[in-house]
Design a protein around this motif. Structure first.
Motif, PDB file in Angstrom:
ATOM      1  N   HIS A 222       6.325 -15.753 -31.107  1.00  0.00           N
ATOM      2  CA  HIS A 222       7.152 -16.731 -30.391  1.00  0.00           C
ATOM      3  C   HIS A 222       6.312 -17.839 -29.755  1.00  0.00           C
ATOM      4  O   HIS A 222       6.745 -18.504 -28.807  1.00  0.00           O
ATOM      5  CB  HIS A 222       8.057 -16.010 -29.386  1.00  0.00           C
TER       6      HIS A 222
ATOM      7  N   CYS B  81      15.169 -19.710 -33.410  1.00  0.00           N
ATOM      8  CA  CYS B  81      14.571 -18.367 -33.491  1.00  0.00           C
ATOM      9  C   CYS B  81      15.529 -17.353 -32.891  1.00  0.00           C
ATOM     10  O   CYS B  81      16.325 -17.685 -32.013  1.00  0.00           O
ATOM     11  CB  CYS B  81      13.239 -18.369 -32.740  1.00  0.00           C
TER      12      CYS B  81
ATOM     13  N   CYS C 232       9.657 -21.390 -32.978  1.00  0.00           N
ATOM     14  CA  CYS C 232       8.704 -20.273 -32.881  1.00  0.00           C
ATOM     15  C   CYS C 232       8.021 -20.057 -34.234  1.00  0.00           C
ATOM     16  O   CYS C 232       8.597 -20.323 -35.285  1.00  0.00           O
ATOM     17  CB  CYS C 232       9.420 -18.982 -32.501  1.00  0.00           C
TER      18      CYS C 232
HETATM   19 ZN   LIG Z   1      11.162 -16.950 -30.835  1.00  0.00          ZN
END
Ligand SMILES: [Zn+2]
Length: 390
Positions: A239, A249, A256
């Motif tokens: 992330h 994401c 990310c």
């Molecule tokens: Zn993420």
């Protein structure tokens, strides 16, 4: 050379020396530890009595009688290891030399909840013990890797995103009451890092294991041991923000690394282009079959991962980066992208002796690592001394 600390020359220290092969006879052990031969003999007797050590006559005579040779008895006890993934669990019985004696892959979707999944794990372990010709009395510990954050001290999952019903579940206590041995739990990537660190012998002190599968995460070996961070969240590189990406994401943010280079995102990109792909394994299979779009995605994923790793290389200065997970099975296609970006963006001093390679253990990294976690705990000199002094 004896080191400081009360366990420096206890039975546990002798066992550690025998394990790594630095000495094999009473005389060598006495020289190495500074203990008298009689103290060495006494401690060896205790270790033989508890089946940690076996004695054999040496064929080589040193002038007079042949010297007795002692060795770590890695076959006397076994470890149970489970690598629980999102949909399947790999289970194995290993001896203390980390040889796999029996293994199986069970279909156990983690979303079934802890009692059904762990019940399946315990049943699988009993079958494997029988298959290996071992019994529950020989089990000295159980190691489990789970696909989410785990508080290592208590072995309990902490807000795991893909594991409904597991938050705070007492995994060690639940399994211990059924298997009768101590249970250690950590997240899957940490456990895989331990496995690949063991496989990277001789010892490497600073290693990063990065798993590129459905998601992306890494395990960090620092100073020879696992670095978990303050709350066990170290290594969550999936992330980290990738510049110039707005891809949404699953964590709720956008841009990310996982959302551009994870197997799930690559499969989604292929589906959007009208190509059937359910997950990371399909992406790799398409690439192997010569699909150009899949190949381009995998290479680009390697570069995106490499860009994040380049920053980590400058920051952490590892000597080895091991790439694992389903997408790593794309081999050179993904490794080339990772290498190219790391070498062009990291400082020369940090990359001078840096090795970047695919994992040595493949699908077994998790079970081997879970067993390493148990063996390191059970055979720690302090644990052996405690048992010997009891
Ligand atoms: Zn993420």
């Amino acid at each position: 050379m004896p080191t400081n600390g009360q366990h420096a020359a206890g039975a546990g220290a002798l066992l550690a020396i025998l394990r790594d092969g630095r000495a094999r006879t009473r005389g060598e052990l006495a020289r190495l530890t500074g203990l008298s031969r009689s103290t060495v003999s006494q401690r060896l007797d205790g270790l033989i009595g508890s089946r940690w050590v076996v004695e054999s006559e040496s064929g080589i005579s040193s002038g007079g009688r042949p010297a007795a040779v002692f060795a770590f008895n890695g076959a006397a006890r076994v470890v149970l290891a489970a690598d629980v993934g999102a949909t399947r669990a790999r289970l194995a019985v290993l001896d203390l030399g980390l040889n796999v004696l029996a293994e199986q892959v069970a279909s156990l979707p983690v979303e079934l909840g802890p009692e059904r999944v762990l019940g399946g794990v315990a049943d699988g372990f009993r079958e494997l013990l029988a298959a290996a010709g071992r019994d529950a009395g020989q089990v000295c510990g159980v190691g489990v890797g789970l696909p989410g954050p785990v508080e290592h001290r208590t072995g309990r999952p902490v807000n795991p995103p893909i594991m409904p019903g597991w938050d705070g579940f007492a995994v060690p206590e639940w399994l211990r009451s059924r298997l009768g041995a101590p249970v250690l739990v950590d997240n899957d990537v940490n456990v895989m890092a331990l496995g690949e660190h063991w496989a990277a012998r001789p010892a490497v002190d600073h290693l990063i294991y990065i798993k590129i599968g459905t998601g992306i995460g890494c395990g960090i070996i620092s100073g020879g041991g696992l670095h978990r961070g303050a709350r066990g969240a170290a290594g969550d590189v999936g992330h980290i923000r990738v510049p110039a990406s707005e891809a949404p994401c699953r964590c709720g943010n956008s841009g990310c690394l996982e959302a551009v280079a994870g197997g799930a995102s690559m499969a989604a990109a292929l589906r959007a282009a009208g190509i059937e792909a359910r997950g990371s394994k399909d992406v790799v299979a398409l690439m192997r079959a010569g699909d150009l779009r899949a190949t381009r995605l995998v290479r680009q994923a390697g570069r995106e991962v490499g860009a994040v790793m380049a920053a980590i290389v400058n920051f952490f200065n590892p000597s080895v980066i091991v790439i694992g997970g389903d997408v790593a099975e794309a081999g050179e296609q993904v490794l080339a992208g990772v290498r190219e970006t790391i070498y062009s963006r990291s400082l020369p001093l940090a990359t001078q002796h840096l090795a970047i390679r695919a994992g040595a253990l493949g699908d077994r990294a998790g079970v081997v690592g879970a067993a390493v976690m148990v063996v390191e705990h059970v055979l720690a000199p302090a644990s052996i001394d405690r048992a010997a002094g009891a």
